[in-house]
Write a protein that holds these residues in place. Structure first.
Motif, PDB file in Angstrom:
ATOM      1  N   ALA A  47      54.630  38.457  28.528  1.00  7.65           N
ATOM      2  CA  ALA A  47      54.988  39.555  29.414  1.00  7.65           C
ATOM      3  C   ALA A  47      53.779  40.072  30.180  1.00  7.65           C
ATOM      4  N   MET A  48      52.626  40.136  29.530  1.00  4.44           N
ATOM      5  CA  MET A  48      51.426  40.598  30.214  1.00  4.44           C
ATOM      6  C   MET A  48      50.930  39.580  31.225  1.00  4.44           C
ATOM      7  N   SER A  49      51.206  38.311  30.974  1.00  6.06           N
ATOM      8  CA  SER A  49      50.699  37.243  31.837  1.00  6.06           C
ATOM      9  C   SER A  49      51.693  36.823  32.904  1.00  6.06           C
ATOM     10  N   TRP A  50      52.707  37.636  33.163  1.00  8.03           N
ATOM     11  CA  TRP A  50      53.726  37.232  34.122  1.00  8.03           C
ATOM     12  C   TRP A  50      53.155  36.880  35.498  1.00  8.03           C
ATOM     13  N   PRO A  51      52.071  37.534  35.983  1.00  6.88           N
ATOM     14  CA  PRO A  51      51.560  37.108  37.302  1.00  6.88           C
ATOM     15  C   PRO A  51      51.102  35.654  37.338  1.00  6.88           C
ATOM     16  N   PHE A  86      47.503  45.576  37.207  1.00  8.44           N
ATOM     17  CA  PHE A  86      47.431  46.076  38.581  1.00  8.44           C
ATOM     18  C   PHE A  86      46.818  45.084  39.574  1.00  8.44           C
ATOM     19  N   TRP A  87      46.202  44.029  39.086  1.00  8.28           N
ATOM     20  CA  TRP A  87      45.588  43.063  39.987  1.00  8.28           C
ATOM     21  C   TRP A  87      46.560  42.487  41.012  1.00  8.28           C
ATOM     22  N   PRO A  88      47.816  42.137  40.649  1.00 10.59           N
ATOM     23  CA  PRO A  88      48.727  41.572  41.659  1.00 10.59           C
ATOM     24  C   PRO A  88      49.001  42.512  42.821  1.00 10.59           C
ATOM     25  N   PHE A  89      48.797  43.844  42.612  1.00  8.11           N
ATOM     26  CA  PHE A  89      49.130  44.804  43.652  1.00  8.11           C
ATOM     27  C   PHE A  89      47.899  45.456  44.264  1.00  8.11           C
ATOM     28  N   ALA A  90      46.724  45.220  43.687  1.00  3.95           N
ATOM     29  CA  ALA A  90      45.522  45.902  44.143  1.00  3.95           C
ATOM     30  C   ALA A  90      44.963  45.286  45.417  1.00  3.95           C
ATOM     31  N   ILE A  91      44.961  43.960  45.507  1.00  2.00           N
ATOM     32  CA  ILE A  91      44.410  43.257  46.668  1.00  2.00           C
ATOM     33  C   ILE A  91      45.464  42.275  47.179  1.00  2.00           C
ATOM     34  N   THR A  92      45.695  42.314  48.478  1.00  2.00           N
ATOM     35  CA  THR A  92      46.729  41.453  49.062  1.00  2.00           C
ATOM     36  C   THR A  92      46.159  40.319  49.906  1.00  2.00           C
ATOM     37  N   GLN A  93      44.857  40.380  50.205  1.00  2.00           N
ATOM     38  CA  GLN A  93      44.249  39.338  51.028  1.00  2.00           C
ATOM     39  C   GLN A  93      42.864  39.004  50.490  1.00  2.00           C
ATOM     40  N   GLY A  94      42.410  37.774  50.776  1.00  2.00           N
ATOM     41  CA  GLY A  94      41.078  37.370  50.377  1.00  2.00           C
ATOM     42  C   GLY A  94      41.092  36.449  49.168  1.00  2.00           C
ATOM     43  N   SER A  95      39.896  36.035  48.774  1.00  2.00           N
ATOM     44  CA  SER A  95      39.766  35.067  47.679  1.00  2.00           C
ATOM     45  C   SER A  95      40.054  35.668  46.315  1.00  2.00           C
ATOM     46  N   LEU A  96      40.084  37.015  46.225  1.00  2.00           N
ATOM     47  CA  LEU A  96      40.375  37.669  44.950  1.00  2.00           C
ATOM     48  C   LEU A  96      41.840  38.054  44.822  1.00  2.00           C
ATOM     49  N   LEU A 107      49.306  28.975  37.379  1.00  2.00           N
ATOM     50  CA  LEU A 107      48.133  29.221  36.553  1.00  2.00           C
ATOM     51  C   LEU A 107      46.868  28.646  37.174  1.00  2.00           C
ATOM     52  N   ASP A 108      46.957  27.450  37.735  1.00  2.00           N
ATOM     53  CA  ASP A 108      45.768  26.786  38.273  1.00  2.00           C
ATOM     54  C   ASP A 108      45.145  27.564  39.429  1.00  2.00           C
ATOM     55  N   GLU A 109      45.972  28.185  40.251  1.00  2.00           N
ATOM     56  CA  GLU A 109      45.456  28.892  41.415  1.00  2.00           C
ATOM     57  C   GLU A 109      45.088  30.333  41.109  1.00  2.00           C
ATOM     58  N   ASN A 110      45.873  30.995  40.273  1.00  4.68           N
ATOM     59  CA  ASN A 110      45.672  32.427  40.061  1.00  4.68           C
ATOM     60  C   ASN A 110      44.685  32.758  38.957  1.00  4.68           C
ATOM     61  N   LEU A 111      44.533  31.890  37.959  1.00  2.00           N
ATOM     62  CA  LEU A 111      43.610  32.207  36.876  1.00  2.00           C
ATOM     63  C   LEU A 111      42.165  32.315  37.362  1.00  2.00           C
TER      64      LEU A 111
END
Length: 270
Positions: free
Chosen positions: A36-40, A201-211, A219-223
Motif C-alpha cells: 500500500a505504501m509503495s503504490w506509486p 507525497f512525492w507523486p504529488f510534490a513535483i510534476t515535471q523534471g528528472s525528480l 518500478l524501473d523508471e520511478n525507483l
C-alpha cells in the motif's frame, strides 16, 4: 537451546512466542502495508491511483481494519493482558516524548524506544507499538492527516525489524555487541523510514523534471527518481534522525534493555 541471562530465566522467555496464525496475520499485515505504501511504484498507467490523489486516503481507510486484525490475532496467539498493558504504557511514552524531537532538524526521539521494545518483546509487539505509538502521538500533537497512516506503518516496520534481529555473540543482554547491533539497525531503519515517508507525497510534490513521479512508469523508471528525490530533499533530515536514534540507543540501550527484560520476567511473560 536458550541463553541464560544474568538475572534470572532464559532470555528467550522475554520474547513472546507468536503462534502460527498470529504470525500469518503479522506477515499479511506487513505485506499489505508495504504494498500500500509503495503504490506509486506499482500502480498501472491510467488507473485511478495514478490519475488522482486517492491513494493515501484509500490507505488511511484500510489501515484500521488491518491493524485491528493484527491485534485480534496476536491477542489470541501471543499477547495477553500483561502485554496489552505494556503496549499501552509504551505507546503513551512514545506519544509523550515525540513532541520533543519530531520536526526539529530531523531529530527524532521515539525510534530508539520502539527499537528497544521490539528487541525485547518480539517482532509482533514492535509492529503494534510502531502503529499505536505514532497514532497516539498524532492525536496528541494534532498531526492527523493523509500522511499519518504512512507514519504508523513505517514506524511499525521499524519495530518489526528490531524484533527480527539476530542474537549477538555476546550472550549477556545490553552489552556492547547488542547495543552496537541496535545502533547500526537504528541508522538503517531511520534512513528507510524517510524513504518510505517520501512515498506519501512525492507523486504529488513535483510534476515535471528528472525528480518527478511518472504515473504508471513502473518500478524501473520511478525507483531511481524516488532515490534522487530523497537525496535532493530529505536526506539531511533522515541523517539527523539516524544520528539521533543511534546516539540515544548507545546512551540508553544498556539500561533500558535491562529494565524492559526485568519487567518482562516479573510479569512472567511467556
Amino acid at each position: 537451546m536458550t541463553e541464560a541471562g544474568p538475572e534470572g530465566p532464559p532470555l528467550a522467555a522475554a520474547r513472546p512466542a507468536v503462534r502460527r496464525r498470529a504470525a500469518v496475520a503479522l506477515v499479511l499485515a506487513a505485506g499489505f502495508g508495504l504494498v500500500a505504501m509503495s503504490w506509486p511504484l506499482l500502480a498501472a498507467p491510467g488507473g485511478a491511483l495514478t490519475e488522482t490523489t486517492s491513494g493515501p486516503w484509500l490507505f488511511a481507510l484500510l489501515l484500521p481494519l488491518v491493524t485491528a486484525s493484527v491485534v485480534v490475532q496476536l491477542t489470541g496467539g501471543g499477547l495477553d493482558a500483561r502485554a496489552v498493558a505494556m503496549l499501552g504504557v509504551l505507546s503513551a511514552v512514545v506519544a509523550a516524548v515525540r513532541p520533543f524531537g519530531a520536526g526539529a532538524a530531523g531529530v527524532e526521539t521515539v525510534f530508539f524506544l520502539i527499537i528497544l521494545a521490539g528487541r525485547v518483546f518480539g517482532a509482533g509487539f514492535g509492529f503494534l507499538l510502531g502503529c499505536t505509538g505514532l497514532f497516539a502521538s498524532a492525536l496528541l500533537t494534532g498531526g492527523v492527516g493523509p500522511w499519518m497512516p504512512y507514519q504508523m506503518f513505517a514506524a511499525a516496520f521499524v519495530g518489526l525489524g528490531a524484533g527480527l534481529l539476530p542474537r549477538t555473540p555476546d550472550s549477556r543482554p545490553g552489552r556492547a555487541g547488542e547495543v552496537a547491533l541496535l545502533a547500526g539497525y537504528g541508522v538503517v531503519a531511520s534512513l528507510a523510514y524517510g524513504l518510505l515517508m517520501n512515498l506519501s507525497f512525492w507523486p504529488f510534490a513535483i510534476t515535471q523534471g528528472s525528480l518527478a513521479y511518472v504515473p504508471g512508469g513502473g518500478l524501473d523508471e520511478n525507483l531511481p527518481r524516488l532515490f534522487a528525490y530523497t537525496i535532493a530533499t530529505s536526506l539531511g533530515w533522515d541523517v539527523g534522525r539516524a544520528v539521533t536514534t543511534a546516539v540515544l540507543l548507545v546512551l540508553t540501550g544498556p539500561l533500558l534493555l535491562r529494565v524492559l527484560r526485568r519487567a518482562a520476567r516479573r510479569a512472567n511473560w511467556s
